[in-house]
Scaffold this motif. Structure first.
Motif, PDB file in Angstrom:
ATOM      1  N   ASP A 185       4.702   9.901   9.558  1.00  0.00           N
ATOM      2  CA  ASP A 185       3.122   9.812   9.734  1.00  0.00           C
ATOM      3  C   ASP A 185       2.137   9.681   8.820  1.00  0.00           C
ATOM      4  O   ASP A 185       1.578   9.247   8.887  1.00  0.00           O
ATOM      5  N   ILE A 186       3.004  11.054   8.001  1.00  0.00           N
ATOM      6  CA  ILE A 186       1.864  11.157   6.414  1.00  0.00           C
ATOM      7  C   ILE A 186       2.447  10.269   6.011  1.00  0.00           C
ATOM      8  O   ILE A 186       0.595   9.461   5.244  1.00  0.00           O
ATOM      9  N   ARG A 187       3.301   9.910   5.503  1.00  0.00           N
ATOM     10  CA  ARG A 187       3.440   8.617   4.206  1.00  0.00           C
ATOM     11  C   ARG A 187       2.412   7.096   5.148  1.00  0.00           C
ATOM     12  O   ARG A 187       1.758   6.556   4.620  1.00  0.00           O
ATOM     13  N   GLY A 188       2.066   7.351   6.212  1.00  0.00           N
ATOM     14  CA  GLY A 188       1.302   5.914   6.919  1.00  0.00           C
ATOM     15  C   GLY A 188       0.199   5.782   7.130  1.00  0.00           C
ATOM     16  O   GLY A 188      -0.245   4.897   7.017  1.00  0.00           O
ATOM     17  N   SER A 189      -0.116   7.518   7.015  1.00  0.00           N
ATOM     18  CA  SER A 189      -1.536   7.700   7.587  1.00  0.00           C
ATOM     19  C   SER A 189      -2.624   7.364   6.233  1.00  0.00           C
ATOM     20  O   SER A 189      -4.113   6.913   6.426  1.00  0.00           O
ATOM     21  N   PHE A 190      -2.189   6.899   5.076  1.00  0.00           N
ATOM     22  CA  PHE A 190      -2.735   6.809   3.592  1.00  0.00           C
ATOM     23  C   PHE A 190      -3.528   5.414   3.579  1.00  0.00           C
ATOM     24  O   PHE A 190      -2.861   4.402   3.663  1.00  0.00           O
ATOM     25  N   VAL A 191      -5.308   4.924   3.352  1.00  0.00           N
ATOM     26  CA  VAL A 191      -5.631   4.203   3.115  1.00  0.00           C
ATOM     27  C   VAL A 191      -5.960   4.113   2.458  1.00  0.00           C
ATOM     28  O   VAL A 191      -6.167   2.213   2.164  1.00  0.00           O
ATOM     29  N   ASP A 192      -5.861   4.276   1.466  1.00  0.00           N
ATOM     30  CA  ASP A 192      -6.340   3.989   0.104  1.00  0.00           C
ATOM     31  C   ASP A 192      -4.673   3.677  -1.022  1.00  0.00           C
ATOM     32  O   ASP A 192      -5.039   3.502  -2.045  1.00  0.00           O
ATOM     33  N   CYS A 193      -3.738   3.191  -0.740  1.00  0.00           N
ATOM     34  CA  CYS A 193      -1.938   3.080  -0.545  1.00  0.00           C
ATOM     35  C   CYS A 193      -1.533   2.014  -0.337  1.00  0.00           C
ATOM     36  O   CYS A 193      -1.683   1.795   0.916  1.00  0.00           O
ATOM     37  N   SER A 194      -0.986   0.773  -1.244  1.00  0.00           N
ATOM     38  CA  SER A 194       0.186  -0.191  -0.022  1.00  0.00           C
ATOM     39  C   SER A 194       0.911   0.337   0.086  1.00  0.00           C
ATOM     40  O   SER A 194       1.825   1.399  -0.717  1.00  0.00           O
ATOM     41  N   MET A 242     -12.406  14.863  -7.826  1.00  0.00           N
ATOM     42  CA  MET A 242     -10.994  13.875  -7.829  1.00  0.00           C
ATOM     43  C   MET A 242     -11.511  12.618  -6.934  1.00  0.00           C
ATOM     44  O   MET A 242     -12.335  12.650  -6.339  1.00  0.00           O
ATOM     45  N   THR A 243     -11.162  11.567  -7.683  1.00  0.00           N
ATOM     46  CA  THR A 243     -10.754   9.981  -6.801  1.00  0.00           C
ATOM     47  C   THR A 243     -10.573   9.533  -6.736  1.00  0.00           C
ATOM     48  O   THR A 243      -8.842   9.616  -6.568  1.00  0.00           O
ATOM     49  N   ALA A 244     -10.702   8.190  -5.367  1.00  0.00           N
ATOM     50  CA  ALA A 244      -9.857   7.787  -4.918  1.00  0.00           C
ATOM     51  C   ALA A 244     -10.218   6.222  -4.462  1.00  0.00           C
ATOM     52  O   ALA A 244     -11.529   6.407  -4.497  1.00  0.00           O
ATOM     53  N   CYS A 245      -8.855   5.481  -4.539  1.00  0.00           N
ATOM     54  CA  CYS A 245      -9.610   4.095  -4.602  1.00  0.00           C
ATOM     55  C   CYS A 245     -10.086   3.519  -3.245  1.00  0.00           C
ATOM     56  O   CYS A 245      -9.975   4.236  -2.306  1.00  0.00           O
ATOM     57  N   ARG A 246     -10.721   2.628  -2.986  1.00  0.00           N
ATOM     58  CA  ARG A 246     -11.397   3.107  -1.608  1.00  0.00           C
ATOM     59  C   ARG A 246     -10.776   1.749  -0.663  1.00  0.00           C
ATOM     60  O   ARG A 246      -9.788   1.412  -1.677  1.00  0.00           O
ATOM     61  N   ALA A 247     -10.566   1.178   0.685  1.00  0.00           N
ATOM     62  CA  ALA A 247      -9.486   0.848   1.102  1.00  0.00           C
ATOM     63  C   ALA A 247     -10.008   0.279   1.346  1.00  0.00           C
ATOM     64  O   ALA A 247     -11.342  -0.882   1.199  1.00  0.00           O
ATOM     65  N   GLY A 248      -8.756  -0.717   1.112  1.00  0.00           N
ATOM     66  CA  GLY A 248      -9.339  -2.644   1.524  1.00  0.00           C
ATOM     67  C   GLY A 248      -9.387  -3.685   0.279  1.00  0.00           C
ATOM     68  O   GLY A 248      -9.274  -2.933  -0.688  1.00  0.00           O
ATOM     69  N   ALA A 249     -10.594  -4.158   0.239  1.00  0.00           N
ATOM     70  CA  ALA A 249     -10.941  -5.449  -0.960  1.00  0.00           C
ATOM     71  C   ALA A 249     -11.175  -4.563  -1.892  1.00  0.00           C
ATOM     72  O   ALA A 249     -11.062  -4.867  -2.999  1.00  0.00           O
ATOM     73  N   ALA A 250     -12.576  -3.659  -1.411  1.00  0.00           N
ATOM     74  CA  ALA A 250     -12.582  -3.058  -2.068  1.00  0.00           C
ATOM     75  C   ALA A 250     -12.118  -1.990  -3.293  1.00  0.00           C
ATOM     76  O   ALA A 250     -12.505  -2.030  -4.182  1.00  0.00           O
ATOM     77  N   GLY A 251     -11.059  -1.463  -2.658  1.00  0.00           N
ATOM     78  CA  GLY A 251     -10.105  -1.047  -3.844  1.00  0.00           C
ATOM     79  C   GLY A 251      -9.259  -1.397  -4.290  1.00  0.00           C
ATOM     80  O   GLY A 251      -8.947  -1.197  -5.581  1.00  0.00           O
ATOM     81  N   ARG A 252      -8.826  -2.848  -3.637  1.00  0.00           N
ATOM     82  CA  ARG A 252      -7.883  -4.169  -4.580  1.00  0.00           C
ATOM     83  C   ARG A 252      -8.879  -4.584  -5.714  1.00  0.00           C
ATOM     84  O   ARG A 252      -8.660  -4.851  -6.952  1.00  0.00           O
ATOM     85  N   GLU A 253     -10.629  -4.028  -5.256  1.00  0.00           N
ATOM     86  CA  GLU A 253     -11.234  -4.679  -6.713  1.00  0.00           C
ATOM     87  C   GLU A 253     -11.250  -3.827  -7.652  1.00  0.00           C
ATOM     88  O   GLU A 253     -11.850  -3.799  -9.114  1.00  0.00           O
TER      89      GLU A 253
END
Length: 161
Positions: A8-17, A96-107
Motif C-alpha cells: 500500500d505504501i509503495r503504491g501510494s507515491f504519486v511522484d515516483c515511477s 523539502m522538495t518533491a517532484c510534481r506528479a504527472g507530466a509536470a514532474g517529468r519536465e
C-alpha cells in the motif's frame, strides 16, 4: 485510515515511477502498520537526503518522496515548520522538495515546503516529542484545532504536488 501494508505504501507515491522510485522506498519495519498518529501522517526516510510522507487524502493513502539538504546554520538560527508551526534550532526544519506528479514532474517541476526534518509533526503537536530547545510556543487553539490546521497545511502541500 486503515493500517497500511508495505505494498500500500509503495503504491501510494504519486511522484515516483513504479519501476524506479517506488521500488527504492525504504519503509520502516517498526512503524509500517501504524502511520497514522492522531490523524496525522508520518514516514521518515531511510537515507540522509530523502524523506517520505504518506497521508490520507480523500480516503486513500497518498505518498510523496522528498529530497532535502540538511541545514547547516548558526546556533542562533531558528526555523518554523510550515505544517505544524513548530520552531526548531539548527537543522530541525529543512526545505523539502518533491517532484510534481504527472507530466509536470517529468519536465522537472518540483514543489517545496519547510518541514520538520524528522516529520514528527503529530508528536510535536501532542507534546510526545519536544524540539531540541525543549520549548514549543503556547497557542490559544485547542489540540483538535491545531491538528485541523496542520492537516489543512498538509493537504495544501499535497495538492501542489
Amino acid at each position: 485510515m486503515r493500517s497500511l501494508t508495505e505494498q500500500d505504501i509503495r503504491g501510494s507515491f504519486v511522484d515516483c515511477s513504479k519501476g524506479g522510485g517506488q521500488a527504492s522506498v525504504r519503509t520502516p519495519r517498526s512503524r509500517g502498520a501504524g502511520l497514522e498518529r492522531a490523524g496525522l501522517p508520518g514516514l521518515a526516510g531511510g537515507r540522509p537526503d530523502r524523506s517520505y510522507l504518506v497521508a490520507a487524502s480523500e480516503g486513500r493513502p497518498v505518498g510523496v518522496a522528498m529530497r532535502f539538504q540538511p541545514a547547516r546554520r548558526g546556533f542562533l538560527h531558528r526555523s518554523m515548520c510550515s505544517l505544524c508551526l513548530t520552531t526548531h534550532p539548527r537543522g530541525g526544519v529543512s526545505l523539502m522538495t518533491a517532484c510534481r506528479a504527472g507530466a509536470a514532474g517529468r519536465e522537472g517541476n518540483s514543489v517545496g515546503a519547510y518541514l520538520c526534518t524528522d516529520l514528527a509533526c503529530s508528536l510535536y503537536l501532542r507534546g510526545k516529542k519536544v524540539p531540541e530547545t525543549g520549548l514549543r510556543f503556547e497557542e490559544a487553539l485547542t489540540l483538535e484545532e491545531q491538528i485541523a490546521r496542520t492537516l489543512n497545511n498538509l493537504h495544501a502541500f499535497l495538492d501542489k504536488v
